[in-house]
Design a protein around this motif. Structure first.
Motif, PDB file in Angstrom:
ATOM      1  N   LEU A  91       0.812  -1.223   0.000  1.00  0.00           N
ATOM      2  CA  LEU A  91       0.000   0.000   0.000  1.00  0.00           C
ATOM      3  C   LEU A  91       0.844   1.271   0.000  1.00  0.00           C
ATOM      4  O   LEU A  91       0.329   2.345  -0.266  1.00  0.00           O
ATOM      5  CB  LEU A  91      -0.880   0.038   1.257  1.00  0.00           C
ATOM      6  CG  LEU A  91      -2.054  -0.919   1.331  1.00  0.00           C
ATOM      7  CD1 LEU A  91      -2.733  -0.790   2.674  1.00  0.00           C
ATOM      8  CD2 LEU A  91      -3.011  -0.611   0.206  1.00  0.00           C
ATOM      9  N   PRO A  93       3.354   3.677  -1.473  1.00  0.00           N
ATOM     10  CA  PRO A  93       4.149   4.017  -2.648  1.00  0.00           C
ATOM     11  C   PRO A  93       5.460   4.676  -2.212  1.00  0.00           C
ATOM     12  O   PRO A  93       5.444   5.611  -1.413  1.00  0.00           O
ATOM     13  CB  PRO A  93       3.272   5.019  -3.409  1.00  0.00           C
ATOM     14  CG  PRO A  93       2.141   5.363  -2.521  1.00  0.00           C
ATOM     15  CD  PRO A  93       2.255   4.616  -1.239  1.00  0.00           C
ATOM     16  N   ALA A 142       5.906   8.330  -2.259  1.00  0.00           N
ATOM     17  CA  ALA A 142       5.210   9.124  -1.250  1.00  0.00           C
ATOM     18  C   ALA A 142       6.046   9.293   0.018  1.00  0.00           C
ATOM     19  O   ALA A 142       5.915  10.293   0.714  1.00  0.00           O
ATOM     20  CB  ALA A 142       3.870   8.482  -0.914  1.00  0.00           C
ATOM     21  N   LEU A 177      -0.306  10.142   1.850  1.00  0.00           N
ATOM     22  CA  LEU A 177      -0.493   8.717   2.147  1.00  0.00           C
ATOM     23  C   LEU A 177      -1.954   8.419   2.460  1.00  0.00           C
ATOM     24  O   LEU A 177      -2.482   7.383   2.081  1.00  0.00           O
ATOM     25  CB  LEU A 177       0.394   8.292   3.321  1.00  0.00           C
ATOM     26  CG  LEU A 177       1.868   8.073   2.982  1.00  0.00           C
ATOM     27  CD1 LEU A 177       2.684   7.882   4.254  1.00  0.00           C
ATOM     28  CD2 LEU A 177       2.043   6.869   2.067  1.00  0.00           C
ATOM     29  N   VAL A 229      -3.840   8.082  -0.781  1.00  0.00           N
ATOM     30  CA  VAL A 229      -3.556   6.802  -1.439  1.00  0.00           C
ATOM     31  C   VAL A 229      -4.294   5.668  -0.723  1.00  0.00           C
ATOM     32  O   VAL A 229      -4.868   4.783  -1.362  1.00  0.00           O
ATOM     33  CB  VAL A 229      -2.036   6.534  -1.467  1.00  0.00           C
ATOM     34  CG1 VAL A 229      -1.749   5.135  -1.992  1.00  0.00           C
ATOM     35  CG2 VAL A 229      -1.339   7.567  -2.327  1.00  0.00           C
ATOM     36  N   LEU A 230      -4.315   5.743   0.610  1.00  0.00           N
ATOM     37  CA  LEU A 230      -4.997   4.712   1.389  1.00  0.00           C
ATOM     38  C   LEU A 230      -6.496   4.699   1.068  1.00  0.00           C
ATOM     39  O   LEU A 230      -7.094   3.638   0.853  1.00  0.00           O
ATOM     40  CB  LEU A 230      -4.779   4.969   2.881  1.00  0.00           C
ATOM     41  CG  LEU A 230      -5.248   3.869   3.812  1.00  0.00           C
ATOM     42  CD1 LEU A 230      -4.401   2.624   3.628  1.00  0.00           C
ATOM     43  CD2 LEU A 230      -5.207   4.319   5.260  1.00  0.00           C
ATOM     44  N   THR A 260      -7.122   3.120  -2.223  1.00  0.00           N
ATOM     45  CA  THR A 260      -6.971   1.669  -2.178  1.00  0.00           C
ATOM     46  C   THR A 260      -8.159   1.025  -1.498  1.00  0.00           C
ATOM     47  O   THR A 260      -8.642  -0.021  -1.935  1.00  0.00           O
ATOM     48  CB  THR A 260      -5.676   1.301  -1.437  1.00  0.00           C
ATOM     49  OG1 THR A 260      -4.643   2.149  -1.909  1.00  0.00           O
ATOM     50  CG2 THR A 260      -5.307  -0.145  -1.678  1.00  0.00           C
TER      51      THR A 260
END
Lengths: 298, 317
Positions: A138, A140, A143, B296, B299-300, B303
């Motif tokens: 999860l 990247p 990041a 982050l 992105v989480l 997902t």
């Protein structure tokens, strides 16, 4: 039941795709064309693809005090010699090869045994470790570049090859991919190897590695393409030391060094950096497309 | 060496590296986001949520979120639609499909930074070919009429093209109204071939019998076949393609750093570039870390949305 060929439909489809292809190929065409033409032809958008290739005078060469006849050359020669003399292009390319190959080799050295253990060995905590791998998928790496940069700076590793390589040594995706692949390898093969008295280390490198070649190839394509093309991470950790620059970063420096009118040499340098991957891609198209899609998770 | 221990040698390096290079940095960023830390300073102060407070209140960061979200909302739908469209066309071709596939995939392979520089030349307001081509259309009567809408009786100056012919064509990367769109165009140009290949893989997994069944049921037009068979069967591919495109486009950096540096007037100030500028260039590691954590988080969320859709599909399948 077979439908008649719909020629009009076929023609329309080709027209649409062709129009798309022209837009997609435009920058590649321009890159090659500019790398061949003289500055005047580039600025006025004349001369077609290769330009007239009339002899031109290299002003830098005159400034350097060389005799005039040595400074007269065809634009194509001028562009490419300037690209190689104004920027250490060869050095950048060698750095790129060294960094991408090191990253791939270390990724395999770390991921392959781990994938083998996760798929074929039974031990306490195996599911926890696999869970950790899934969780890490999860994150990247781009990041978390900033904290990685801080950590590397704290141990004094910025502006080293190590800084370019270390963050990529662990590929959780590689572990995941190899593990899925090893799950399909029959246990009998491993049992037979154990019967023959092979150690677990020997099994990993002499039995599992050869069976994993197709998956490794796909992963290798993915890894090499990603790291040859990567600009962000080198930009973060390499500040000023040109000896360590990878091709994209070197190209970026080349761009900011130029006064803006040196399109020819700039495009020649770009061509030299873009071409290796493009040529390999065109030669092994199917493998590349399979490899990148199979590993498309990034 | 007994077999019972050997696994430690196999998983040990991977675990250490995962902890040190992936988990630890997240914690480091989380902790530093509450400080005013910078490199070269031995100590730091805890400043609470001040960094996060700045992210939500300062106009610079509002522009940052706007730029990132706009970029994603431009690139994802267009590159997914183009990828799907190209895949459908290529899959239905009699000849030449492989060639188009290779051509459209070329930008995925080529070094983005290098190609961005080429696009910059192509989009140069004065000597670039793009404006050159657009300008040459102004002198061709019927083309000008067609593109400016004057063939429908409209005032050519009211249209974008007619107006641009009269004044001049945009500066593209130098104009704050066009810069982000131009960067997004390069992102779409680069990424849609990747989506196309994923869709082509998805299309091969649609069972032929379903098309025959649809034909029996009277679904004869291409659109009906697409709506009733292809689209529903592409469900998992859609989820995957959209998530990957979103995460990839959230990470846009190369084009922004090389072509606009976040400008003009912060119109292309995307998150990863902001992280780089604040954290690495200006040594403001606290605020940089706060951006990292928010990033982050995004992105989480993306997902989790993907996981939700994948699971829902499994339930109803």
């Amino acid at each position: 039941m077979m439908a008649r060929t719909n020629w009009l439909g076929e023609f329309l489809k080709h027209s649409v795709l062709l129009a798309g292809a022209i837009v997609v190929l435009l920058p590649f065409y321009l890159m090659l064309s500019y790398s061949l033409k003289s500055p005047a032809e580039i600025e006025s958008n004349t001369g077609g693809f290769v330009g007239s290739q009339e002899i031109m005078t290299d002003r830098r060469c005159i400034k350097a005090g060389k005799p005039a006849e040595e400074c007269d050359m065809r634009p194509i020669v001028y562009n490419y010699t300037a690209a190689f003399s104004e920027a250490p292009l060869v050095r950048y390319m060698l750095n790129g090869v060294f960094v991408t190959v090191s990253i791939f080799v270390i990724q395999v050295l770390v991921a392959l045994p781990c994938a083998y253990a996760l798929s074929k060995l039974k031990f306490w905590g195996r599911d926890v470790v696999f869970g950790l791998v899934i969780f890490c998928l999860l994150i990247p790496v781009h990041a978390i570049a900033l904290p990685l940069y801080i950590m590397l700076a704290k141990v004094g590793l910025t502006n080293t090859y190590a800084a370019l390589i270390i963050p990529w040594t662990i590929s959780v995706f590689g572990i995941f991919l190899m593990r899925q692949f090893f799950m399909t390898v029959p246990d009998d093969l491993i049992d037979a190897a154990r019967m023959d008295g092979m150690s677990e280390f020997a099994i990993v490198w002499r039995v599992m590695l050869p069976t994993a070649i197709p998956a490794l190839l796909a992963f290798g394509i993915f890894s090499v393409v990603a790291h040859w093309n990567d600009y962000y991470w080198p930009r973060v950790v390499i500040t000023g030391n040109r000896d360590l620059m990878t091709p994209p970063l070197g190209l970026r420096m080349f761009k900011s060094d130029l006064d803006g009118n040196e399109y020819g040499p700039m495009m020649a340098a770009t061509t030299v950096i873009v071409l290796p991957l493009v040529i390999i891609f065109l030669l092994a198209q199917r493998r590349f497309i399979e490899g990148i899609t199979m590993t498309g998770m990034k | 060496m007994g077999r019972s221990r050997v696994h430690l040698w196999f998983i040990g390096p991977a675990i250490i590296l995962m902890m040190g290079l992936l988990i630890l940095p997240v914690f480091v960023a989380a902790v530093l986001s509450f400080t005013d830390y910078n490199l070269g300073n031995p100590s730091f102060n805890w400043i609470g949520v001040e960094n996060y407070d700045r992210l939500v209140s300062r106009s610079t960061y509002k522009k940052m979120f706007t730029a990132s979200l706009t970029y994603v909302l431009l690139v994802v739908p267009i590159s997914v639609a183009l990828g799907l469209g190209a895949a459908l066309l290529i899959a239905s071709l009699r000849i030449g499909g492989e060639l188009y596939k290779a051509v459209f995939f070329l930008p995925v392979m080529a070094t983005l930074l290098a190609m961005a520089i080429v696009w910059e030349f192509a989009l140069h307001p004065i000597v670039g070919v793009v404006n050159d081509i657009l300008r040459s259309g102004c002198d061709v009567g019927w083309l000008h009429a067609l593109l400016s809408g004057s063939w429908l009786g409209g005032d050519p100056l009211q249209s974008w093209y007619g107006h641009a012919c009269a004044e001049d064509f945009p500066l593209w990367l130098g104009d704050k109204n066009y810069a982000l769109g131009t960067i997004a165009f390069i992102g779409i140009w680069q990424g849609f071939g990747f989506n196309m290949v994923l869709y082509l893989a998805g299309l091969t997994s649609v069972p032929r019998e379903l098309y025959q069944a649809a034909h029996m049921d009277g679904a004869d037009s291409a659109w009906e076949r697409f709506r009733l068979v292809t689209w529903p069967m592409l469900g998992p591919t859609n989820v995957f393609v959209v998530t990957i495109s979103s995460i990839r486009s959230f990470q846009v950096f190369d084009t922004v750093e090389a072509l606009t540096r976040g400008g003009p007037s912060k119109s292309t100030y995307v998150m990863v570039y902001a992280m780089f500028e604040k954290g690495v260039k200006q040594n403001l590691l606290g605020i940089g870390s706060a951006i990292t954590i928010v990033f982050l988080g995004f992105v989480l969320i993306l997902t989790l949305i993907q996981v939700y859709f994948v699971n829902r599909r499994v339930h109803y399948a």
